[in-house]
Design an enzyme around this catalytic site. Structure first.
Site, PDB file in Angstrom:
ATOM      1  N   HIS A  46      -7.584  -3.495   4.686  1.00 49.11           N
ATOM      2  CA  HIS A  46      -7.011  -2.132   4.610  1.00 49.11           C
ATOM      3  C   HIS A  46      -7.782  -1.320   3.572  1.00 49.11           C
ATOM      4  O   HIS A  46      -8.171  -0.179   3.809  1.00 49.11           O
ATOM      5  CB  HIS A  46      -5.523  -2.224   4.239  1.00 49.11           C
ATOM      6  N   ASN A  47      -7.992  -1.917   2.411  1.00 48.88           N
ATOM      7  CA  ASN A  47      -8.683  -1.177   1.349  1.00 48.88           C
ATOM      8  C   ASN A  47     -10.142  -0.911   1.711  1.00 48.88           C
ATOM      9  O   ASN A  47     -10.677   0.153   1.407  1.00 48.88           O
ATOM     10  CB  ASN A  47      -8.593  -1.942   0.025  1.00 48.88           C
TER      11      ASN A  47
ATOM     12  N   SER B   2       0.827  -1.205   0.000  1.00 46.97           N
ATOM     13  CA  SER B   2       0.000   0.000   0.000  1.00 46.97           C
ATOM     14  C   SER B   2       0.856   1.248   0.000  1.00 46.97           C
ATOM     15  O   SER B   2       1.933   1.283   0.589  1.00 46.97           O
ATOM     16  CB  SER B   2      -0.917   0.028   1.227  1.00 46.97           C
TER      17      SER B   2
HETATM   18  C1  6PG Z   1      -3.152   1.374  -1.622  1.00 50.83           C
HETATM   19  C2  6PG Z   1      -4.452   1.510  -2.324  1.00 50.83           C
HETATM   20  C3  6PG Z   1      -4.360   1.007  -3.712  1.00 50.83           C
HETATM   21  C4  6PG Z   1      -5.492   1.532  -4.563  1.00 50.83           C
HETATM   22  C5  6PG Z   1      -6.813   0.890  -4.286  1.00 50.83           C
HETATM   23  C6  6PG Z   1      -7.921   1.783  -4.752  1.00 50.83           C
HETATM   24  O1  6PG Z   1      -3.230   0.857  -0.545  1.00 50.83           O
HETATM   25  O2  6PG Z   1      -2.128   1.804  -2.149  1.00 50.83           O
HETATM   26  O3  6PG Z   1      -5.431   0.807  -1.651  1.00 50.83           O
HETATM   27  O4  6PG Z   1      -4.224  -0.360  -3.641  1.00 50.83           O
HETATM   28  O5  6PG Z   1      -5.587   2.894  -4.366  1.00 50.83           O
HETATM   29  O6  6PG Z   1      -6.853  -0.294  -4.984  1.00 50.83           O
HETATM   30  O7  6PG Z   1      -8.997   1.030  -4.961  1.00 50.83           O
HETATM   31  P1  6PG Z   1     -10.242   1.541  -5.752  1.00 50.83           P
HETATM   32  O8  6PG Z   1      -9.772   1.855  -7.153  1.00 50.83           O
HETATM   33  O9  6PG Z   1     -11.172   0.409  -5.696  1.00 50.83           O
HETATM   34  O10 6PG Z   1     -10.689   2.782  -5.048  1.00 50.83           O
END
Ligand code: 6PG
Length: 478
Positions: free
Chosen positions: A189-190, A131
Site C-alpha cells: 500500500h505504501n 492506514s
Molecule cells: C498511511 C501512510 C502512513 C505514512 C507513511 C508515509 O497509510 O497512513 O502510509 O503510514 O504516511 O508511512 O511514509 P513516508 O514518510 O515514507 O512517506
C-alpha cells in the site's frame, strides 16, 4: 470508568496515532485501557479525557491487569526496537490466548520473526497495517490485520466498528492472511502511495512548465481531474495544497513555492522495492518513485549540476493546444497509475504464492476504497476484475484495464516526448510505459543477453525450437 471494571481493549502508545485510535475505539462504545512508556503523554491524555470510558495506567503490569481476558492489546509505537522491547516487557504479564496487535508500520519480516517467537507462549500475535494518518485513526482507518485467523476473528467486531466505511457502508477491514501478511500488504500500500505521489508530482512539474498556467490554474486542473476517473484522496489533497498560501512570508505566494524540494521517507517504499527484487516481481514505477525521493535529497549536487548543465534560463513552453495537452496529461497519469497498481498487485500475488498466504486481492482493493491514503474510486474496478477472475495474474489482462491502457498509451508517449524535449524529469511515467511495452512484447532482446551470459560464463540458454539447456561453442572467448 467504574472501579474494578475491566476494559475490553488496551492500547500501548499514546502518540498521535495511538491516542486517536484509543478515542476512536472508545467512541464506538468500548471501554479502553491505555498505557504509555513515559507518563507525560498519559497525563496529557488523562487530563483531556478523564470523563470518557478509559482506564489510565502507569505501569505495564497495572495495564495488563486492567484488561478482560483474553486480553486484546494494540501496540501503537515506533516500529523496530521499541516494539521488540515493549513486547519483551509485556510477555511476562500475559496469559495463553491473549492477543497482541502491532499496528505500527513494521517490516513484515519482523512480524514473521515475532510471530514465530510468540508461538510457543500461545500468545496470539497480529501484525496489522493501519492506514489513514491522524484523521483516519480517529474517524476510521483502513485496517489490514494478519496473523492467526481465530485471533483476528476475535477482534474483528471491534475492528469493523472503528474502521472507515466505504460508500456502500462496508467496513474497510478484512482478514488478510497468516503471519506477516497484514504488514506485507500495508508495505505494498505504501509503495503504491509513493507511486501515486510521484506521478502526481511529475504531472505538476509538467504543468508548471507551461506558459499561462499559474498555481491556481493547476489547482483547478487537479480539482477537475478529481471529478472523473482519477478521483482519489491524493488528487483531492493536491488540489487543496495548491490553493494554500505562505503563512509566514508573502501571503500571495503559494505555500508549495516556499517548501524545500527534498522529499524524505520512512522506508516503507524502499522495503516494497527490496521485496520486489527479492521475489523477482517487476515493480518499476514504485522503485523509480523511491529513487525520485533519493535524488530530491541531493539538493546541493543538483544546484551544482544545474549551474553546469541546465539551460541558462528555463523558458516556459508555449502550447498551441493547451486543453488537449492537459487531457493527454490526465490520460498519461491514469495510464501510469494503472501500471503501478498492476505491478503492485502482481507483486502481492507473487508473494502470496511464495509465502503461501492465499491473499484475496479483490477484497484487499475493497478495503482500500476508504480510510487509507490511496483511497480512490478506481479501486472498485480492481475488485471487479478479481471478482471476474480470482486468479487474475495481471490487471492488464482484465478487459477494463486492457481497454484503458490501449486507449491511453499514446497520450503517455506524447507527454514523455514533451517532457524529455523540455528537460523535465519523468522517471515514473517512463517506467510505466517501458513496463507496458515490455509486458506486451512477445519478443524481447533477452535472447542476446542469454548468449552473452553463455559466452562469458557458460550459463547455458534455452532454444526456441527444442527443449533443454544448451551451451554454444563461441570460439576464442569460450
Ligand atoms: C498511511 C501512510 C502512513 C505514512 C507513511 C508515509 O497509510 O497512513 O502510509 O503510514 O504516511 O508511512 O511514509 P513516508 O514518510 O515514507 O512517506
Amino acid at each position: 470508568m467504574k472501579e474494578n471494571t475491566l476494559a475490553q481493549f488496551g492500547i500501548i502508545g499514546l502518540g498521535v496515532m495511538g491516542s486517536n485510535i484509543a478515542l476512536n475505539v472508545e467512541n464506538k462504545g468500548f471501554s479502553v485501557s491505555v498505557y504509555n512508556y513515559t507518563e507525560d503523554l498519559t497525563n496529557i491524555f488523562m487530563n483531556k479525557y478523564s470523563e470518557k470510558n478509559f482506564i489510565f495506567t502507569s505501569s505495564l503490569q497495572e495495564f495488563v491487569n486492567s484488561l478482560e481476558k483474553p486480553r486484546k492489546i494494540l501496540l501503537m509505537i515506533k516500529a523496530g526496537k521499541p516494539t521488540d522491547d515493549t513486547i519483551d516487557r509485556l510477555i511476562p504479564f500475559l496469559d495463553k490466548d491473549d492477543i497482541v496487535i502491532d499496528g505500527g508500520n513494521t517490516n513484515f519480516k519482523d512480524t514473521i520473526k515475532r510471530n514465530n517467537k510468540l508461538k510457543n507462549s500461545k500468545i496470539n500475535f497480529i501484525g496489522m497495517g493501519v492506514s489513514g494518518g491522524e484523521y483516519g485513526a480517529l474517524h476510521g482507518p483502513s485496517l489490514m490485520p494478519g496473523g492467526p485467523k481465530n485471533a483476528v476473528d476475535n477482534i474483528m467486531p471491534i475492528l469493523k466498528k472503528i474502521a472507515a466505511k466505504a460508500k456502500d457502508n462496508v467496513p474497510c477491514v478484512s482478514y488478510i492472511g497468516p503471519n506477516g501478511a497484514g504488514h506485507y500488504v500495508k508495505m505494498i500500500h505504501n509503495g503504491i502511495e509513493y507511486g501515486d505521489e510521484e506521478l502526481i508530482c511529475e504531472s505538476f512539474n509538467i504543468l508548471q512548465h507551461i506558459n499561462g498556467l499559474n498555481t491556481k490554474d493547476i489547482a483547478n486542473i487537479f480539482s477537475s481531474w478529481n471529478q472523473g476517473e482519477l478521483n482519489s484522496y491524493l488528487i483531492e489533497i493536491t488540489a487543496q495544497i495548491l490553493t494554500k498560501h505562505d503563512d509566514l512570508g508573502d501571503s500571495k505566494t503559494p505555500i508549495v513555492d516556499v517548501i524545500l524540494d527534498k522529499a524524505n521517507n520512512k522506508g516503507t517504499g524502499k522495503w516494497s522495492s527490496e521485496n520486489a527484487l527479492d521475489i523477482e516481481a517487476p515493480q518499476s514505477v514504485i522503485t523509480e518513485s523511491v529513487f525520485a525521493r533519493y535524488i530530491s535529497m541531493l539538493k546541493d549536487d543538483r544546484i551544482k549540476a544545474s549551474k553546469l548543465i541546465s539551460k541558462e534560463k528555463q523558458q516556459k513552453v508555449q502550447l498551441k493546444e493547451k486543453e488537449s495537452f492537459i487531457e493527454s496529461l490526465r490520460k498519461a497519469l491514469f495510464f501510469s497509475k494503472i501500471i503501478s497498481y498492476a505491478q503492485g498487485f502482481n507483486q502481492m500475488q507473487t508473494a502470496s504464492q511464495k509465502y503461501d498466504w492465499h491473499l484475496n486481492l479483490g477484497q484487499l482493493a475493497q478495503i482500500w476504497r476508504s480510510g487509507c491514503i490511496i483511497r480512490a474510486q478506481f479501486l472498485q474496478k480492481i475488485t471487479d476484475a478479481f471478482n471476474k477472475d480470482k486468479d487474475l495474474n495481471n490487471l492488464l489482462f482484465d478487459d477494463y484495464f486492457l481497454q484503458i491502457t490501449k486507449n491511453y498509451n499514446q497520450a503517455v508517449r506524447d507527454i514523455i516526448i514533451f517532457a524529455i524535449q523540455n528537460e523535465i524529469p519523468v522517471p515514473a511515467f517512463s517506467a510505466a510505459i517501458s513496463y507496458y511495452d515490455s509486458f506486451k512484447s512477445e519478443k524481447l532482446p533477452a535472447n542476446l543477453l542469454q548468449a552473452q551470459r553463455d559466452l562469458f560464463g557458460a550459463h547455458t540458454f534455452e532454444r526456441t525450437d527444442r527443449p533443454g539447456h544448451f551451451h554454444y561453442q563461441w570460439g576464442n572467448n569460450d
